[in-house]
Design a protein around this motif. Structure first.
Motif, PDB file in Angstrom:
ATOM      1  N   ARG A  37      -8.742   3.968   1.952  1.00 31.31           N
ATOM      2  CA  ARG A  37      -8.397   2.923   2.916  1.00 31.31           C
ATOM      3  C   ARG A  37      -6.885   2.722   2.980  1.00 31.31           C
ATOM      4  N   VAL A  38      -6.183   2.786   1.833  1.00 30.76           N
ATOM      5  CA  VAL A  38      -4.727   2.633   1.816  1.00 30.76           C
ATOM      6  C   VAL A  38      -4.072   3.769   2.606  1.00 30.76           C
ATOM      7  N   CYS A  39      -4.506   5.016   2.357  1.00 31.53           N
ATOM      8  CA  CYS A  39      -3.906   6.149   3.064  1.00 31.53           C
ATOM      9  C   CYS A  39      -4.197   6.091   4.577  1.00 31.53           C
ATOM     10  N   GLN A  40      -5.381   5.679   4.947  1.00 32.78           N
ATOM     11  CA  GLN A  40      -5.706   5.553   6.361  1.00 32.78           C
ATOM     12  C   GLN A  40      -4.827   4.501   7.035  1.00 32.78           C
ATOM     13  N   MET A  41      -4.496   3.452   6.297  1.00 30.37           N
ATOM     14  CA  MET A  41      -3.633   2.424   6.865  1.00 30.37           C
ATOM     15  C   MET A  41      -2.205   2.943   7.001  1.00 30.37           C
ATOM     16  N   PHE A  42      -1.802   3.894   6.152  1.00 30.36           N
ATOM     17  CA  PHE A  42      -0.445   4.454   6.254  1.00 30.36           C
ATOM     18  C   PHE A  42      -0.341   5.527   7.340  1.00 30.36           C
ATOM     19  N   VAL A  43      -1.304   6.478   7.405  1.00 23.67           N
ATOM     20  CA  VAL A  43      -1.147   7.660   8.250  1.00 23.67           C
ATOM     21  C   VAL A  43      -2.240   7.806   9.300  1.00 23.67           C
ATOM     22  N   GLY A  44      -3.153   6.911   9.307  1.00 22.11           N
ATOM     23  CA  GLY A  44      -4.244   7.055  10.265  1.00 22.11           C
ATOM     24  C   GLY A  44      -5.331   7.944   9.709  1.00 22.11           C
ATOM     25  N   LYS A  45      -6.044   8.665  10.610  1.00 23.29           N
ATOM     26  CA  LYS A  45      -7.193   9.456  10.189  1.00 23.29           C
ATOM     27  C   LYS A  45      -6.978  10.947  10.361  1.00 23.29           C
ATOM     28  N   LYS A  49      -2.535  14.719   7.309  1.00 23.59           N
ATOM     29  CA  LYS A  49      -1.703  13.609   6.818  1.00 23.59           C
ATOM     30  C   LYS A  49      -2.410  12.841   5.693  1.00 23.59           C
ATOM     31  N   LEU A  50      -3.715  12.745   5.793  1.00 25.67           N
ATOM     32  CA  LEU A  50      -4.467  12.091   4.696  1.00 25.67           C
ATOM     33  C   LEU A  50      -4.333  12.876   3.401  1.00 25.67           C
ATOM     34  N   ARG A  51      -4.375  14.213   3.521  1.00 25.88           N
ATOM     35  CA  ARG A  51      -4.219  15.037   2.326  1.00 25.88           C
ATOM     36  C   ARG A  51      -2.845  14.859   1.725  1.00 25.88           C
ATOM     37  N   GLN A  52      -1.831  14.817   2.560  1.00 24.85           N
ATOM     38  CA  GLN A  52      -0.471  14.590   2.054  1.00 24.85           C
ATOM     39  C   GLN A  52      -0.345  13.230   1.395  1.00 24.85           C
ATOM     40  N   CYS A  53      -0.943  12.211   1.998  1.00 19.14           N
ATOM     41  CA  CYS A  53      -0.889  10.865   1.414  1.00 19.14           C
ATOM     42  C   CYS A  53      -1.613  10.833   0.068  1.00 19.14           C
ATOM     43  N   LYS A  54      -2.757  11.492   0.032  1.00 19.44           N
ATOM     44  CA  LYS A  54      -3.528  11.510  -1.219  1.00 19.44           C
ATOM     45  C   LYS A  54      -2.745  12.188  -2.324  1.00 19.44           C
ATOM     46  N   ASP A  55      -2.152  13.338  -2.042  1.00 19.57           N
ATOM     47  CA  ASP A  55      -1.385  14.069  -3.060  1.00 19.57           C
ATOM     48  C   ASP A  55      -0.204  13.234  -3.546  1.00 19.57           C
ATOM     49  N   THR A  56       0.470  12.560  -2.613  1.00 16.46           N
ATOM     50  CA  THR A  56       1.607  11.720  -2.998  1.00 16.46           C
ATOM     51  C   THR A  56       1.142  10.549  -3.864  1.00 16.46           C
ATOM     52  N   ALA A  92       1.718  -0.991   4.226  1.00 15.17           N
ATOM     53  CA  ALA A  92       1.227  -0.140   5.318  1.00 15.17           C
ATOM     54  C   ALA A  92       1.140  -0.921   6.621  1.00 15.17           C
ATOM     55  N   THR A  93       0.698  -2.164   6.569  1.00 16.14           N
ATOM     56  CA  THR A  93       0.614  -3.002   7.770  1.00 16.14           C
ATOM     57  C   THR A  93       1.997  -3.241   8.356  1.00 16.14           C
ATOM     58  N   ALA A  94       2.976  -3.330   7.476  1.00 15.21           N
ATOM     59  CA  ALA A  94       4.365  -3.544   7.932  1.00 15.21           C
ATOM     60  C   ALA A  94       5.042  -2.241   8.332  1.00 15.21           C
ATOM     61  N   GLN A  95       4.259  -1.159   8.494  1.00 17.41           N
ATOM     62  CA  GLN A  95       4.773   0.148   8.913  1.00 17.41           C
ATOM     63  C   GLN A  95       5.744   0.752   7.887  1.00 17.41           C
ATOM     64  N   GLY A  96       5.499   0.485   6.622  1.00 13.30           N
ATOM     65  CA  GLY A  96       6.324   1.067   5.585  1.00 13.30           C
ATOM     66  C   GLY A  96       5.943   2.499   5.305  1.00 13.30           C
ATOM     67  N   SER A  97       6.714   3.187   4.465  1.00 12.64           N
ATOM     68  CA  SER A  97       6.490   4.598   4.139  1.00 12.64           C
ATOM     69  C   SER A  97       5.755   4.701   2.801  1.00 12.64           C
ATOM     70  N   PHE A  98       4.688   5.494   2.790  1.00 14.00           N
ATOM     71  CA  PHE A  98       3.958   5.673   1.521  1.00 14.00           C
ATOM     72  C   PHE A  98       4.752   6.509   0.538  1.00 14.00           C
ATOM     73  N   ILE A  99       5.681   7.331   1.055  1.00 19.35           N
ATOM     74  CA  ILE A  99       6.490   8.169   0.155  1.00 19.35           C
ATOM     75  C   ILE A  99       7.331   7.292  -0.768  1.00 19.35           C
ATOM     76  N   ASP A 100       7.781   6.145  -0.298  1.00 21.89           N
ATOM     77  CA  ASP A 100       8.540   5.208  -1.146  1.00 21.89           C
ATOM     78  C   ASP A 100       7.628   4.187  -1.829  1.00 21.89           C
ATOM     79  N   ALA A 101       6.557   3.818  -1.159  1.00 24.19           N
ATOM     80  CA  ALA A 101       5.699   2.749  -1.677  1.00 24.19           C
ATOM     81  C   ALA A 101       4.930   3.187  -2.925  1.00 24.19           C
ATOM     82  N   PHE A 102       4.426   4.429  -2.952  1.00 27.39           N
ATOM     83  CA  PHE A 102       3.607   4.861  -4.102  1.00 27.39           C
ATOM     84  C   PHE A 102       4.413   4.962  -5.403  1.00 27.39           C
ATOM     85  N   PRO A 103       5.569   5.646  -5.426  1.00 32.83           N
ATOM     86  CA  PRO A 103       6.329   5.692  -6.683  1.00 32.83           C
ATOM     87  C   PRO A 103       6.763   4.317  -7.172  1.00 32.83           C
TER      88      PRO A 103
END
Length: 356
Positions: A37-45, A49-56, A92-103
């Protein structure tokens, strides 16, 4: 479009299962649906992109893969991960980047784990020490100290008739409630930890046990089992060695008992009165004391005076008593001789009774 979405979700779930070998605290305290659900909120479906979000996501939290935490702090850590998921959804709702948010989220969770209450260290040599239980994020399982349930045997040497005191205490922390103690005994002087030889000791339920006075029948091994909610936490063994001879009173009783057992009928003994002679009295211990010598001197003087009186009587009165027959004199003398000897014996006998 719905079919594409369903296929993408299945592929992502399949990929997550394939990566299950990389367990970390992220997988132990969050559900797959939450992470998806978190990755879908960041990159959609979009599947790529979901795979990239998951790996990150997984890569960022690999720093927590080998973390070990206090098992009792799991609920606090679970709450912290729940709050983290909510924070990522807000980013994610605020259109932030998961690349910075996850670390950033992973670093914050590491600091949170480091601030949790530390687990207690293992206290050898034995016991099930629940307060040392660790939770391992690498596999999501827990362990406690690898120590045996049975403690080493403690040797106690107690002299017969003294007191033996056993203290069923351990060096590690025990639960505060539902704690019970069970005592057992292996008799016959046996030194063992084999529970098949032990029998329950009635009346012993606390952590202290006392035996007094100690007797040879108490030689053997005592065991105290510490239980929490009927589950054993430790077994402590005490080998009691009773030494020393029996007390003097008991020895005298044993001698008397043996004499009674070995008694055989004998001829009846008759107690007869004893009338000692003058020679027997003089042979007694302490016969010739100063008092007796004084009495002997008085007796001798008395006898001398008596002889003089008798001689005078013989000279003047005896002819009249014996009808002027001198042949009767020896018989008369033999008749009065025992009288004088008995008088002397009575004097000595009376003196010895006073001294005894």
């Amino acid at each position: 479009m719905a079919l594409v979405t369903l296929v993408g979700s299945i592929v992502l779930l399949f990929l997550l299962i394939l990566r299950a070998s990389t367990w970390a605290c992220l997988f132990c305290f969050t559900a797959q649906e939450e992470r998806l659900r978190v990755c879908q909120m960041f990159v959609g479906k979009d599947v790529s992109k979901l795979r990239q979000c998951k790996d990150t996501f997984e890569t960022a939290f690999e720093i927590l893969s080998d973390m070990e935490i206090n098992y009792d702090e799991r609920s606090h850590l679970h709450d912290a991960f729940t709050q983290m998921i909510l924070s990522l959804q807000e980013v994610a709702t605020a259109q932030g980047s998961f690349i910075d948010a996850f670390p950033s989220a992973a670093a914050e969770m590491k600091r949170t784990i480091q601030q949790l209450k530390k687990v207690q260290a293992c206290v050898p040599p034995c016991g099930v020490q629940e307060f040392t239980r660790l939770f391992h994020c690498q596999g999501c399982y827990s362990t406690i100290c690898d120590l045996p349930l049975d403690c080493p045997v403690q040797d106690l040497i107690v002299k017969r008739g003294n007191q033996a005191l056993f203290s069923c205490t351990v060096g590690f922390q025990l639960p505060e409630s539902e704690l019970t103690y069970s005592w057992k005994f292996a008799e016959g002087g046996l030194r063992t930890r084999d529970m098949s030889y032990f029998r329950d000791v009635p009346g012993a339920h606390g952590y202290l046990a006392r035996i007094r006075p100690v007797q040879p029948k108490h030689s053997g091994t005592f065991v105290c089992v510490i239980l929490h909610d009927q589950r054993p936490l430790a077994r402590l063994y005490f080998y009691l060695n009773v030494t020393g001879p029996p007390p003097p009173g008991e020895m005298e009783l044993q001698v008397t008992f043996r004499e009674v057992v070995n008694w055989s009928a004998r001829e009846a003994e008759v107690i007869v009165p004893w009338s000692p002679s003058l020679g027997e009295l003089l042979a007694l211990p302490r016969a010739l004391t100063l008092g007796n010598l004084f009495l002997m001197a008085i007796t001798a003087a008395f006898l001398s005076a008596s002889v003089t009186v008798l001689a005078w009587c013989f000279k003047f009165l005896l002819p009249l008593l014996c009808c002027n027959n001198p042949g009767q004199w020896p018989g008369f003398v033999s008749q009065i001789k025992p009288f004088f000897l008995a008088a002397i014996a009575r004097v000595f006998s009376h003196s010895n009774r006073k001294q005894n």
